[in-house]
Motif scaffolding. Structure first.
Motif, PDB file in Angstrom:
ATOM      1  N   GLY A  41       0.778  -1.234   0.000  1.00  0.00           N
ATOM      2  CA  GLY A  41       0.000   0.000   0.000  1.00  0.00           C
ATOM      3  C   GLY A  41       0.806   1.278   0.000  1.00  0.00           C
ATOM      4  N   PHE A  42       2.125   1.175  -0.113  1.00  0.00           N
ATOM      5  CA  PHE A  42       2.974   2.362  -0.161  1.00  0.00           C
ATOM      6  C   PHE A  42       3.127   2.785  -1.622  1.00  0.00           C
ATOM      7  N   ILE A  43       2.825   4.025  -1.927  1.00  0.00           N
ATOM      8  CA  ILE A  43       2.919   4.519  -3.293  1.00  0.00           C
ATOM      9  C   ILE A  43       4.152   5.399  -3.414  1.00  0.00           C
ATOM     10  N   HIS A  44       5.035   5.013  -4.316  1.00  0.00           N
ATOM     11  CA  HIS A  44       6.281   5.743  -4.548  1.00  0.00           C
ATOM     12  C   HIS A  44       5.946   7.152  -5.035  1.00  0.00           C
ATOM     13  N   VAL A  60       3.797   7.564  -0.226  1.00  0.00           N
ATOM     14  CA  VAL A  60       2.519   8.049   0.289  1.00  0.00           C
ATOM     15  C   VAL A  60       1.729   6.824   0.718  1.00  0.00           C
ATOM     16  N   ILE A  61       1.040   6.942   1.844  1.00  0.00           N
ATOM     17  CA  ILE A  61       0.201   5.843   2.330  1.00  0.00           C
ATOM     18  C   ILE A  61      -0.930   6.425   3.161  1.00  0.00           C
ATOM     19  N   THR A  62      -2.062   5.771   3.120  1.00  0.00           N
ATOM     20  CA  THR A  62      -3.178   6.198   3.965  1.00  0.00           C
ATOM     21  C   THR A  62      -3.388   5.153   5.041  1.00  0.00           C
ATOM     22  N   GLY A  63      -3.983   5.571   6.130  1.00  0.00           N
ATOM     23  CA  GLY A  63      -4.269   4.668   7.233  1.00  0.00           C
ATOM     24  C   GLY A  63      -3.842   5.295   8.541  1.00  0.00           C
ATOM     25  N   ASP A  64      -4.272   4.668   9.617  1.00  0.00           N
ATOM     26  CA  ASP A  64      -3.862   5.182  10.919  1.00  0.00           C
ATOM     27  C   ASP A  64      -2.504   4.605  11.280  1.00  0.00           C
ATOM     28  N   ARG A  65      -1.926   5.118  12.340  1.00  0.00           N
ATOM     29  CA  ARG A  65      -0.568   4.738  12.745  1.00  0.00           C
ATOM     30  C   ARG A  65      -0.434   3.225  12.960  1.00  0.00           C
ATOM     31  N   GLU A  66      -1.430   2.619  13.595  1.00  0.00           N
ATOM     32  CA  GLU A  66      -1.380   1.182  13.882  1.00  0.00           C
ATOM     33  C   GLU A  66      -1.371   0.359  12.590  1.00  0.00           C
TER      34      GLU A  66
END
Length: 157
Positions: A41-44, A60-66
């Protein structure tokens, strides 16, 4: 005037006065971090930087810290990689905020060192002479790197 003939890595002669080099990097495509980052899920987001044998991947990535930490742990385990987070930037970042991607490697290094040692604090936490000594460059060169970095960061248009 005498010119020495330059050669590339295959031994072929090149134009007089021009040195040319070829660099071919061969790697196992199953060992690339690019695909692994994407699969988690990590976008370069910007060019990869390589310094002192380490790769720096702006992503870039979305989501909460956990959730993000779980993805990082999975990536570390899957690739048996030493992955560390160097900086986190909010997705609310506006165009008016500084973008360090415009800096050269040396400008970024000097600017980040200045920030780390409170050069921009009042009163300053370090002098330009001390910063220059830490980077093993002259004070004049240090100031040139800082001024160019500041100009790029302040004039983002």
């Amino acid at each position: 005037m005498e010119f020495e003939r330059c050669h590339d890595f295959t031994g072929r002669a090149t134009n007089y006065g021009n040195a040319s080099c070829e660099l071919f990097v061969e790697y196992d495509h199953r060992n690339t971090m690019s695909d692994a980052l994407l699969s988690h899920g990590f976008i370069h987001d910007a060019p990869v930087r390589v310094r002192d044998g380490r790769e720096y991947w702006p992503v870039v990535i979305t989501g909460d810290r956990e959730d993000i930490n779980a993805r990082l742990d999975s990536l570390r385990e899957e690739k048996d990689a030493d992955v560390s987070v160097r900086r986190v930037v909010s997705s609310n970042r506006s165009h008016s905020q500084p973008n360090q991607e415009t800096l050269s490697e040396r400008q970024r290094e000097v600017f980040e060192l200045a920030c780390t040692h409170d050069y921009y604090a009042w009163p300053r936490g370090i002098t330009t002479k001390e910063l220059a000594k830490k980077t093993d460059i002259s004070k004049t060169t240090l100031l040139e790197h800082l001024r160019k970095a500041e100009a790029k960061l302040l004039n983002q248009e």
